[in-house]
Scaffold this motif. Sequence first.
Motif, PDB file in Angstrom:
ATOM      1  N   GLU A  48       0.851  -1.190   0.000  1.00  0.00           N
ATOM      2  CA  GLU A  48       0.000   0.000   0.000  1.00  0.00           C
ATOM      3  C   GLU A  48       0.884   1.236   0.000  1.00  0.00           C
ATOM      4  N   LYS A  49       0.418   2.288  -0.615  1.00  0.00           N
ATOM      5  CA  LYS A  49       1.144   3.552  -0.618  1.00  0.00           C
ATOM      6  C   LYS A  49       0.658   4.430   0.538  1.00  0.00           C
ATOM      7  N   PHE A  50       1.497   5.368   0.942  1.00  0.00           N
ATOM      8  CA  PHE A  50       1.103   6.296   2.006  1.00  0.00           C
ATOM      9  C   PHE A  50      -0.103   7.130   1.584  1.00  0.00           C
ATOM     10  N   SER A  51      -0.293   7.277   0.286  1.00  0.00           N
ATOM     11  CA  SER A  51      -1.455   8.025  -0.194  1.00  0.00           C
ATOM     12  C   SER A  51      -2.759   7.336   0.199  1.00  0.00           C
ATOM     13  N   SER A  52      -2.694   6.017   0.462  1.00  0.00           N
ATOM     14  CA  SER A  52      -3.894   5.272   0.834  1.00  0.00           C
ATOM     15  C   SER A  52      -4.403   5.666   2.216  1.00  0.00           C
ATOM     16  N   ILE A  53      -3.544   6.313   3.018  1.00  0.00           N
ATOM     17  CA  ILE A  53      -3.978   6.758   4.350  1.00  0.00           C
ATOM     18  C   ILE A  53      -4.027   8.286   4.432  1.00  0.00           C
ATOM     19  N   GLY A  54      -4.027   8.942   3.280  1.00  0.00           N
ATOM     20  CA  GLY A  54      -4.220  10.392   3.266  1.00  0.00           C
ATOM     21  C   GLY A  54      -2.989  11.224   3.036  1.00  0.00           C
ATOM     22  N   TRP A  55      -1.807  10.594   2.938  1.00  0.00           N
ATOM     23  CA  TRP A  55      -0.571  11.339   2.683  1.00  0.00           C
ATOM     24  C   TRP A  55      -0.450  11.547   1.172  1.00  0.00           C
ATOM     25  N   ASN A  56      -1.174  12.533   0.679  1.00  0.00           N
ATOM     26  CA  ASN A  56      -1.251  12.754  -0.765  1.00  0.00           C
ATOM     27  C   ASN A  56      -1.464  14.244  -1.025  1.00  0.00           C
ATOM     28  N   ARG A 131      -5.193   9.791  12.554  1.00  0.00           N
ATOM     29  CA  ARG A 131      -6.202  10.071  11.550  1.00  0.00           C
ATOM     30  C   ARG A 131      -5.957   9.244  10.288  1.00  0.00           C
ATOM     31  N   GLY A 132      -4.734   9.243   9.784  1.00  0.00           N
ATOM     32  CA  GLY A 132      -4.462   8.531   8.542  1.00  0.00           C
ATOM     33  C   GLY A 132      -4.552   7.023   8.658  1.00  0.00           C
ATOM     34  N   PHE A 133      -3.751   6.444   9.532  1.00  0.00           N
ATOM     35  CA  PHE A 133      -3.667   4.984   9.627  1.00  0.00           C
ATOM     36  C   PHE A 133      -4.798   4.390  10.463  1.00  0.00           C
ATOM     37  N   LEU A 134      -4.926   4.822  11.714  1.00  0.00           N
ATOM     38  CA  LEU A 134      -5.874   4.180  12.632  1.00  0.00           C
ATOM     39  C   LEU A 134      -7.317   4.333  12.171  1.00  0.00           C
ATOM     40  N   MET A 135      -7.715   5.525  11.762  1.00  0.00           N
ATOM     41  CA  MET A 135      -9.093   5.703  11.320  1.00  0.00           C
ATOM     42  C   MET A 135      -9.412   4.841  10.112  1.00  0.00           C
ATOM     43  N   ASN A 136      -8.465   4.736   9.176  1.00  0.00           N
ATOM     44  CA  ASN A 136      -8.676   3.884   8.010  1.00  0.00           C
ATOM     45  C   ASN A 136      -8.842   2.424   8.408  1.00  0.00           C
ATOM     46  N   PHE A 186     -10.320  15.857   8.923  1.00  0.00           N
ATOM     47  CA  PHE A 186      -9.805  14.809   8.038  1.00  0.00           C
ATOM     48  C   PHE A 186     -10.921  14.265   7.139  1.00  0.00           C
ATOM     49  N   LEU A 187     -12.071  13.993   7.714  1.00  0.00           N
ATOM     50  CA  LEU A 187     -13.194  13.468   6.943  1.00  0.00           C
ATOM     51  C   LEU A 187     -13.784  14.523   6.015  1.00  0.00           C
ATOM     52  N   LYS A 188     -13.877  15.746   6.516  1.00  0.00           N
ATOM     53  CA  LYS A 188     -14.451  16.844   5.732  1.00  0.00           C
ATOM     54  C   LYS A 188     -13.662  17.097   4.455  1.00  0.00           C
ATOM     55  N   TRP A 189     -12.339  16.994   4.547  1.00  0.00           N
ATOM     56  CA  TRP A 189     -11.490  17.243   3.380  1.00  0.00           C
ATOM     57  C   TRP A 189     -11.037  15.936   2.740  1.00  0.00           C
ATOM     58  N   ASN A 190     -12.017  15.074   2.485  1.00  0.00           N
ATOM     59  CA  ASN A 190     -11.833  13.857   1.681  1.00  0.00           C
ATOM     60  C   ASN A 190     -10.730  12.934   2.181  1.00  0.00           C
ATOM     61  N   LYS A 191     -10.605  12.846   3.502  1.00  0.00           N
ATOM     62  CA  LYS A 191      -9.633  11.929   4.127  1.00  0.00           C
ATOM     63  C   LYS A 191      -8.202  12.217   3.663  1.00  0.00           C
ATOM     64  N   ASN A 192      -7.925  13.519   3.532  1.00  0.00           N
ATOM     65  CA  ASN A 192      -6.571  13.957   3.181  1.00  0.00           C
ATOM     66  C   ASN A 192      -5.946  14.608   4.416  1.00  0.00           C
ATOM     67  N   LEU A 193      -4.675  14.319   4.657  1.00  0.00           N
ATOM     68  CA  LEU A 193      -4.022  14.747   5.894  1.00  0.00           C
ATOM     69  C   LEU A 193      -3.477  16.179   5.872  1.00  0.00           C
ATOM     70  N   THR A 194      -3.480  16.819   4.717  1.00  0.00           N
ATOM     71  CA  THR A 194      -2.824  18.123   4.595  1.00  0.00           C
ATOM     72  C   THR A 194      -3.372  19.159   5.588  1.00  0.00           C
ATOM     73  N   ILE A 195      -4.665  19.397   5.557  1.00  0.00           N
ATOM     74  CA  ILE A 195      -5.262  20.420   6.425  1.00  0.00           C
ATOM     75  C   ILE A 195      -5.227  20.012   7.898  1.00  0.00           C
ATOM     76  N   PRO A 196      -5.538  18.756   8.254  1.00  0.00           N
ATOM     77  CA  PRO A 196      -5.393  18.358   9.670  1.00  0.00           C
ATOM     78  C   PRO A 196      -3.978  18.547  10.204  1.00  0.00           C
ATOM     79  N   MET A 197      -2.964  18.250   9.398  1.00  0.00           N
ATOM     80  CA  MET A 197      -1.584  18.425   9.852  1.00  0.00           C
ATOM     81  C   MET A 197      -1.277  19.900  10.121  1.00  0.00           C
TER      82      MET A 197
END
Length: 219
Positions: A48-56, A131-136, A186-197
């Motif tokens: 799996e790529k890190f993008s699969s957990i929101g690192w994209n 948020r990225g790994f555990l929530m997924n 995280f959920l609001k922004w399509n499960k992407n980690l950028t804004i939560p970080m």
Amino acid sequence: MKIKKVLLLVEILIFVLFVFLDAKGYLLISQTLYIVPFIWIVLRLKKEKFSSIGWNFKGIDLKKAIIIGIGLGIALELFATYVTTPLLSNYFNTEPDLSDLKSIHGNLTILLLFTILSWILGAIGEEICFRGFLMNRLANVFGNGNAAWIVALILSSILFGWGHTEQGITGWIQEGLSGLFLGIIFLKWNKNLTIPMIAHGVSNTLAFILIYLGEYPGV
């Protein structure tokens, strides 16, 4: 399918074990130093790529994300500092125990050091982990539907708060609420980690500045 869920549960249990060991003081510095390599190994083994957990960051308007993240981070910290923390402190008759951060007060060098570490270990590290790994993983265990993501949000926030037990009951619950807020982002922004970080980093930075100025409860 059953084997896949069993493997997911094993991953979650190992994750929880790291949080437990950290909460009990058995891990040096930060749990993210141990959980992030674990996540990397899991993703590599499962191809799996890190993008699969929101690192994209592809397709992200970074300027807009920074502005939104800064605004949300400030809102999160101000609400926690002047609303929820005082309410929780009054209810439990105790402020969060932030004695580990007292060295920041009046010390610019320590303030800068803690800020840098908080961005690396907290804003980036904890968001990847919780948020990225555990929530997924939790959402996949419960079926990956809307209800599953709500359950994942709640459970990950509880664990995130419990991971800060050194702050006492008030700090524990407050951190859980902060985790809930970051999970919603995280959920609001399509499960992407950028804004939560960004929000997480700004929130921590503002908290440290308030501690430096002697304006933070529990320090």
